[in-house]
Design an enzyme around this catalytic site. Structure first.
Site, mmCIF file in Angstrom:
data_model
loop_
_atom_site.group_PDB
_atom_site.id
_atom_site.type_symbol
_atom_site.label_atom_id
_atom_site.label_comp_id
_atom_site.label_asym_id
_atom_site.label_seq_id
_atom_site.Cartn_x
_atom_site.Cartn_y
_atom_site.Cartn_z
ATOM 1 C CE1 TYR A 38 64.151 -36.661 17.689
ATOM 2 C CE2 TYR A 38 65.447 -38.039 16.211
ATOM 3 C CZ TYR A 38 64.351 -37.238 16.428
ATOM 4 O OH TYR A 38 63.460 -36.986 15.427
ATOM 5 C CG ASN B 242 68.923 -44.177 6.455
ATOM 6 O OD1 ASN B 242 67.720 -43.972 6.359
ATOM 7 N ND2 ASN B 242 69.547 -45.180 5.843
ATOM 8 C CG HIS C 52 65.918 -36.447 6.537
ATOM 9 N ND1 HIS C 52 65.124 -37.519 6.226
ATOM 10 C CD2 HIS C 52 65.574 -35.467 5.664
ATOM 11 C CE1 HIS C 52 64.323 -37.191 5.223
ATOM 12 N NE2 HIS C 52 64.591 -35.955 4.861
ATOM 13 C CB CYS D 117 74.560 -24.761 19.882
ATOM 14 S SG CYS D 117 74.080 -23.350 20.917
ATOM 15 C CB CYS E 291 77.611 -19.967 22.723
ATOM 16 S SG CYS E 291 76.040 -20.846 22.791
ATOM 17 N N GLY F 293 66.082 -48.684 -0.440
ATOM 18 C CA GLY F 293 65.416 -48.843 0.854
ATOM 19 C C GLY F 293 64.668 -47.617 1.328
ATOM 20 C CB THR F 294 63.775 -44.478 0.468
ATOM 21 O OG1 THR F 294 62.925 -43.412 0.930
ATOM 22 C CG2 THR F 294 64.025 -44.339 -1.027
ATOM 23 C CB SER F 295 58.412 -45.801 1.820
ATOM 24 O OG SER F 295 58.531 -44.575 2.541
ATOM 25 C CB ALA G 10 69.569 -53.339 1.531
HETATM 26 N N1 APR Z 1 66.214 -54.106 2.371
HETATM 27 C C1 APR Z 1 65.799 -53.162 1.484
HETATM 28 N N2 APR Z 1 64.732 -52.359 1.690
HETATM 29 C C2 APR Z 1 64.056 -52.525 2.850
HETATM 30 C C3 APR Z 1 64.417 -53.484 3.819
HETATM 31 C C4 APR Z 1 65.547 -54.303 3.530
HETATM 32 N N3 APR Z 1 65.974 -55.249 4.396
HETATM 33 N N4 APR Z 1 63.521 -53.411 4.852
HETATM 34 C C5 APR Z 1 62.655 -52.416 4.544
HETATM 35 N N5 APR Z 1 62.960 -51.891 3.347
HETATM 36 C C6 APR Z 1 62.313 -50.768 2.653
HETATM 37 C C7 APR Z 1 60.796 -50.796 2.713
HETATM 38 O O1 APR Z 1 60.296 -51.571 1.631
HETATM 39 C C8 APR Z 1 60.465 -49.301 2.561
HETATM 40 O O2 APR Z 1 60.370 -48.953 1.179
HETATM 41 O O3 APR Z 1 62.686 -49.596 3.328
HETATM 42 C C9 APR Z 1 61.679 -48.603 3.164
HETATM 43 C C10 APR Z 1 61.388 -47.985 4.517
HETATM 44 O O4 APR Z 1 60.469 -46.945 4.314
HETATM 45 P P1 APR Z 1 60.247 -45.877 5.498
HETATM 46 O O5 APR Z 1 60.059 -46.628 6.790
HETATM 47 O O6 APR Z 1 59.201 -44.941 5.034
HETATM 48 O O7 APR Z 1 61.647 -45.145 5.607
HETATM 49 P P2 APR Z 1 62.204 -43.956 4.697
HETATM 50 O O8 APR Z 1 61.742 -44.090 3.295
HETATM 51 O O9 APR Z 1 63.664 -43.883 4.942
HETATM 52 O O10 APR Z 1 61.499 -42.655 5.366
HETATM 53 C C11 APR Z 1 61.924 -41.397 4.866
HETATM 54 O O11 APR Z 1 60.651 -40.315 6.582
HETATM 55 O O12 APR Z 1 59.954 -40.146 8.731
HETATM 56 C C12 APR Z 1 60.842 -39.650 7.831
HETATM 57 O O13 APR Z 1 62.875 -38.676 8.399
HETATM 58 C C13 APR Z 1 62.248 -39.909 8.267
HETATM 59 O O14 APR Z 1 64.167 -40.240 6.863
HETATM 60 C C14 APR Z 1 62.849 -40.705 7.128
HETATM 61 C C15 APR Z 1 61.921 -40.398 5.973
HETATM 62 ZN ZN ZN Z 2 76.173 -22.472 21.163
#
Ligand code: APR
Ligand code: ZN
Length: 229
Positions: free
Chosen positions: A54, A90, A107, A115, A137, A173-175, A215
């Site tokens: 991290y 994110n 998340h 803490c 603390c 932008g999420t899978s 994006a």
């Molecule tokens: N613009 C738009 N979308 C994009 C781009 C871009 N430039 N680059 C990648 N992507 C998309 C991909 O197509 C995919 O659908 O972003 C997504 C990334 O997917 P993951 O890597 O699975 O990320 P995410 O969906 O945020 O994961 C969810 O999983 O591991 C946990 O806690 C972690 O918050 C995370 C959660």
């Molecule tokens: Zn504390």
């Protein structure tokens, strides 16, 4: 419904700011095993490895800049005539640094320390050491303020209320691999809410509308369209 917009963002929103996504071929989960760096058991077993993971994320976030998509979402939240709920998976602060007033980090937030003893939160040092002391603390129980696998995402009641308050659900932008976030689309559809996906490539889930592209291009174009109405 007050006609609000519920926006769920994932790692793709910050990809063009140089922050790695998780499941691409060069993704974070290709380089590290989740069970080594992103679970409470991992932190108990090897806190130095988890803190290092991290610390790397925190340094990358500090070096990153918001991109046009973050800017557009901040502008939408400020200018739209109904609530814009920015719910993100994110852990970066790029939406806030783009000017967004309210961001719901389900998340957690890598810029914060938590803490494990008293629940106090404070701005994390870029390099958090094992056994970092809590300023409230004094316990040597500081951890990244991240929701690890197996832990309960934050703000779920607020998120449910925000969804019920909206008439458009947008996933950016999420899978759609990780629940409960991945379930919000179905929940929206059960509530009769229109669903839109903005993604580099479609996640393949059943949205009413899908717009593909980076994006930094697709999000500002969509925001301009929404604000023009
Ligand atoms: N613009 C738009 N979308 C994009 C781009 C871009 N430039 N680059 C990648 N992507 C998309 C991909 O197509 C995919 O659908 O972003 C997504 C990334 O997917 P993951 O890597 O699975 O990320 P995410 O969906 O945020 O994961 C969810 O999983 O591991 C946990 O806690 C972690 O918050 C995370 C959660
Ligand atoms: Zn504390």
């Amino acid at each position: 419904m007050s006609g609000g917009i519920f926006i769920l963002s994932g790692a793709g929103l910050s990809a063009e700011s140089g922050l790695k996504t998780f499941r691409a071929e060069d993704g974070l989960w290709e380089e590290h095993r989740v069970e080594d760096v992103a679970t409470p058991e991992a932190f108990a077993r090897d806190p130095a490895l988890v803190q290092r993971f991290y610390n790397e994320r925190r340094a990358a976030v500090a070096a990153a800049q918001p991109n046009a998509a973050h800017e557009a979402l901040a502008q939408l939240q400020a200018a739209y005539d109904a609530p814009v709920h920015l719910v993100t998976q994110n852990i970066d602060d790029l939406l806030e640094r783009a000017g967004a007033a309210v961001v719901i980090h389900m998340h957690g937030d890598v810029t914060l320390a938590l803490c494990a003893d008293c629940g106090h939160r404070w701005r994390a040092p870029v390099e958090m050491a094992v056994g970092e002391q809590c300023p409230a603390c004094d316990a040597a129980a500081a951890r990244p303020d991240i929701v690890w696998f197996g832990e309960i995402p934050y703000h779920m009641d607020r998120i449910q209320a925000a969804l019920e308050d909206s008439d458009l659900f947008v996933a950016i932008g999420t899978s759609g691999n990780v629940y409960p976030a991945a379930g919000f689309r179905q929940l929206a559809q059960q509530l009769g809410i229109k669903t839109l996906e903005l993604n580099l490539d479609t996640s393949g889930a059943a949205f009413d509308e899908v717009r593909t592209g980076p994006a930094s291009k697709v999000v500002p174009a969509w925001v301009a369209e929404v604000l023009a109405h």
